[in-house]
Design an enzyme around this catalytic site. Structure first.
Site, PDB file in Angstrom:
ATOM      1  N   SER A 155      -0.765  14.098 -10.394  1.00 25.36           N
ATOM      2  CA  SER A 155       0.430  13.554  -9.403  1.00 25.36           C
ATOM      3  C   SER A 155       1.736  14.322  -9.310  1.00 25.36           C
ATOM      4  CB  SER A 155       0.670  11.642 -10.038  1.00 25.36           C
ATOM      5  OG  SER A 155       1.548  11.718  -9.521  1.00 25.36           O
ATOM      6  N   TYR A 199       3.847   6.984 -16.321  1.00 22.67           N
ATOM      7  CA  TYR A 199       2.995   7.232 -15.775  1.00 22.67           C
ATOM      8  C   TYR A 199       3.182   8.655 -15.470  1.00 22.67           C
ATOM      9  CZ  TYR A 199      -0.062   8.410 -11.349  1.00 22.67           C
ATOM     10  OH  TYR A 199      -0.625   8.884 -10.467  1.00 22.67           O
TER      11      TYR A 199
END
Length: 232
Positions: free
Chosen positions: A128, A140
């Site tokens: 990501s 994350y």
């Protein structure tokens, strides 16, 4: 599931979003696919498709699935969770959970798959842009940054075994995970981090995953999908 010499793939997070799109794409390309997820939004009426409702953090179960998959050619690590909180409010429990799902589980599957694959095997980790820093995504982003580094190290070490390891870095993609956390922009619409300024579709990302997986000249790469380098 596969006793005909047909090439096999394992996809984590294969029950929804990008993972489900990867599963569909691989089935179209003739793979027998084992998909691992907690639940499945879609199940294919295809004898080559094996949905396994399991937690990617279950090391024993995942290693068992790898060992029972004949002619394993491809692993796609797509399982992820996305806790969102300011760094001062992020709980240690939530941070650990993100690392466990997004990084440690990917490492376990990578290690097991690489041990089972012959030369020519391929591993793709779905990362990501948050790996390069984004507000409120400390857990994350840190876990995805770790996955980028794991990709590069594994590519270096597994080259001698003829196994390629790459990562894809999607821009904003319309997935159930994003829909749960997405907030409107000041103009009332979406604010995608994509070259086209459009939200990517899971199938578009899946197409890039498959291309990276099957390119025999590519290893150790982090391939942006819809992103320009300065947007990382």
């Amino acid at each position: 599931m596969n006793d005909t010499g047909q090439r096999s793939a394992i996809v984590t997070g294969g029950g929804a979003g990008i993972g489900a799109a990867v599963v569909a794409s691989l089935l179209e390309r003739g793979y027998a696919v084992t998909a691992i997820d907690l639940h499945f939004d879609r199940k294919h009426d295809d004898p080559r498709f094996l949905p396994v409702e399991a937690d990617a953090r279950d090391e024993g179960r995942c290693r068992e699935l790898v060992s029972s998959t004949p002619d394993l050619r491809l692993l796609v690590n797509c399982a992820a969770i996305r806790p969102e909180a300011p760094v001062l409010d992020q709980t240690v429990e939530g941070f650990r959970a993100a690392v466990d799902v997004n990084l440690t589980a990917a490492f376990v599957l990578l290690q097991a798959a690489a041990s089972a694959m012959d030369a020519g095997g391929s591993i793709v980790n779905v990362c990501s842009a948050a790996a390069y820093g984004k507000r409120h995504l400390a857990a994350y982003g840190a876990s995805k940054a770790g996955l980028v580094t794991l990709t590069k190290v594994a590519a270096l070490e597994l080259a001698e075994h003829g196994i390629r390891v790459n990562a894809v870095l999607p821009g904003t993609t319309d997935t159930p995970m994003l829909q749960q956390v997405r907030r409107p922009s000041s103009s009332g619409g979406r604010s995608p981090r994509n070259v086209t300024q459009l939200v990517l579709k899971p199938a578009e990302v899946a197409s890039s995953v498959v291309r990276v997986a099957e390119d025999p000249m590519l290893s150790g790469a982090v391939v942006p999908v819809g992103l320009l380098p300065y947007e990382w």
